[in-house]
Motif scaffolding. Structure first.
Motif, PDB file in Angstrom:
ATOM      1  N   MET A   1      24.699  45.681  32.241  1.00 45.36           N
ATOM      2  CA  MET A   1      26.004  46.295  32.142  1.00 45.36           C
ATOM      3  C   MET A   1      26.323  46.922  33.489  1.00 45.36           C
ATOM      4  N   LEU A   2      27.559  46.753  33.924  1.00 46.80           N
ATOM      5  CA  LEU A   2      27.980  47.259  35.220  1.00 46.80           C
ATOM      6  C   LEU A   2      29.164  48.212  35.083  1.00 46.80           C
ATOM      7  N   MET A   3      29.200  49.179  35.986  1.00 47.85           N
ATOM      8  CA  MET A   3      30.308  50.121  36.054  1.00 47.85           C
ATOM      9  C   MET A   3      30.969  49.930  37.415  1.00 47.85           C
ATOM     10  N   ARG A   4      32.271  49.724  37.390  1.00 47.46           N
ATOM     11  CA  ARG A   4      33.057  49.584  38.630  1.00 47.46           C
ATOM     12  C   ARG A   4      33.842  50.874  38.792  1.00 47.46           C
ATOM     13  N   ILE A   5      33.576  51.578  39.891  1.00 48.02           N
ATOM     14  CA  ILE A   5      34.227  52.864  40.146  1.00 48.02           C
ATOM     15  C   ILE A   5      35.101  52.723  41.381  1.00 48.02           C
ATOM     16  N   PRO A  28      45.235  45.069  31.429  1.00 44.79           N
ATOM     17  CA  PRO A  28      45.279  43.994  30.429  1.00 44.79           C
ATOM     18  C   PRO A  28      43.872  43.644  29.970  1.00 44.79           C
ATOM     19  N   ALA A  29      43.753  43.240  28.726  1.00 43.94           N
ATOM     20  CA  ALA A  29      42.445  42.860  28.194  1.00 43.94           C
ATOM     21  C   ALA A  29      41.824  41.811  29.105  1.00 43.94           C
ATOM     22  N   ALA A  30      40.610  42.084  29.530  1.00 42.65           N
ATOM     23  CA  ALA A  30      39.893  41.157  30.400  1.00 42.65           C
ATOM     24  C   ALA A  30      38.573  40.818  29.729  1.00 42.65           C
ATOM     25  N   ASP A  31      38.243  39.541  29.713  1.00 37.08           N
ATOM     26  CA  ASP A  31      36.996  39.117  29.104  1.00 37.08           C
ATOM     27  C   ASP A  31      35.837  39.832  29.785  1.00 37.08           C
ATOM     28  N   GLY A  32      35.028  40.496  29.004  1.00 36.22           N
ATOM     29  CA  GLY A  32      33.860  41.186  29.535  1.00 36.22           C
ATOM     30  C   GLY A  32      34.073  42.646  29.858  1.00 36.22           C
ATOM     31  N   MET A  33      35.324  43.136  29.813  1.00 39.67           N
ATOM     32  CA  MET A  33      35.554  44.560  30.058  1.00 39.67           C
ATOM     33  C   MET A  33      35.303  45.320  28.766  1.00 39.67           C
ATOM     34  N   ILE A  34      34.478  46.337  28.851  1.00 44.37           N
ATOM     35  CA  ILE A  34      34.096  47.117  27.679  1.00 44.37           C
ATOM     36  C   ILE A  34      34.976  48.356  27.525  1.00 44.37           C
ATOM     37  N   GLY A  35      35.397  48.959  28.623  1.00 45.96           N
ATOM     38  CA  GLY A  35      36.247  50.143  28.561  1.00 45.96           C
ATOM     39  C   GLY A  35      36.727  50.529  29.941  1.00 45.96           C
ATOM     40  N   ASN A  36      37.719  51.435  29.985  1.00 46.78           N
ATOM     41  CA  ASN A  36      38.218  51.919  31.268  1.00 46.78           C
ATOM     42  C   ASN A  36      38.765  53.329  31.130  1.00 46.78           C
ATOM     43  N   TRP A  37      38.674  54.088  32.239  1.00 45.41           N
ATOM     44  CA  TRP A  37      39.060  55.486  32.250  1.00 45.41           C
ATOM     45  C   TRP A  37      39.734  55.836  33.565  1.00 45.41           C
ATOM     46  N   PHE A  38      40.559  56.887  33.515  1.00 48.25           N
ATOM     47  CA  PHE A  38      41.220  57.455  34.688  1.00 48.25           C
ATOM     48  C   PHE A  38      40.683  58.871  34.840  1.00 48.25           C
ATOM     49  N   ALA A  39      40.314  59.269  36.052  1.00 52.11           N
ATOM     50  CA  ALA A  39      39.776  60.612  36.272  1.00 52.11           C
ATOM     51  C   ALA A  39      40.397  61.225  37.524  1.00 52.11           C
ATOM     52  N   ALA A  57      28.298  40.774  36.003  1.00 54.57           N
ATOM     53  CA  ALA A  57      28.922  40.592  37.315  1.00 54.57           C
ATOM     54  C   ALA A  57      29.986  39.497  37.303  1.00 54.57           C
ATOM     55  N   GLU A  58      29.784  38.467  36.491  1.00 51.77           N
ATOM     56  CA  GLU A  58      30.767  37.391  36.418  1.00 51.77           C
ATOM     57  C   GLU A  58      32.099  37.889  35.877  1.00 51.77           C
ATOM     58  N   ALA A  59      32.052  38.778  34.883  1.00 51.31           N
ATOM     59  CA  ALA A  59      33.280  39.341  34.314  1.00 51.31           C
ATOM     60  C   ALA A  59      34.015  40.199  35.343  1.00 51.31           C
ATOM     61  N   VAL A  60      33.255  40.984  36.127  1.00 53.50           N
ATOM     62  CA  VAL A  60      33.866  41.796  37.182  1.00 53.50           C
ATOM     63  C   VAL A  60      34.534  40.890  38.212  1.00 53.50           C
ATOM     64  N   ALA A  61      33.827  39.861  38.648  1.00 46.74           N
ATOM     65  CA  ALA A  61      34.380  38.942  39.652  1.00 46.74           C
ATOM     66  C   ALA A  61      35.638  38.253  39.139  1.00 46.74           C
TER      67      ALA A  61
END
Length: 113
Positions: A1-5, A28-39, A57-61
């Motif tokens: 599992m990866l986190m993109r910050i 928009p819903a992206a295959d492989g994205m589990i969640g997203n937040w604004f901080a 990593a493939e989902a992020v790419a």
């Protein structure tokens, strides 16, 4: 599992508008994205972060190279100064055990489908 910050600097006085846009027009819903937040940074009122959690990593790419991400970046760019950075992080639990998914450069994590 990866986190993109992603860190960015908002134009003076625009953090509230940027946050409203983030919530009014969600990623928009992206295959492989589990969640997203604004901080918002507590010590620097013009610094913002977006955090997304990804299966691998493939989902992020796929997201990073998608027309949807390019369009979202265009929509939000009017609220941001050109400064930003992106970090891709491998996620582990409190005991240091990697969470299920693919790690950034190692293929599948041992024992995971």
């Amino acid at each position: 599992m990866l986190m993109r910050i992603t860190w960015g600097r908002a134009r003076p006085g625009m953090v509230g508008d940027l946050e409203r846009q983030f919530h009014l027009h969600p990623i928009p819903a992206a295959d492989g994205m589990i969640g997203n937040w604004f901080a918002k940074d507590i010590k620097d009122s013009e610094s913002i972060y977006t955090v997304t959690l990804w299966r691998d990593a493939e989902a992020v790419a796929a997201w990073e190279n998608s027309p949807a991400r390019a369009e979202r970046a265009r929509e939000l760019s009017k609220y941001l100064i050109g400064e930003y950075s992106v970090s891709l992080c491998e996620v582990s639990d409190g005991a240091g055990v990697p969470l299920p998914g693919k790690s950034a450069g190692q293929g599948r994590i041992e024992g995971q489908p």
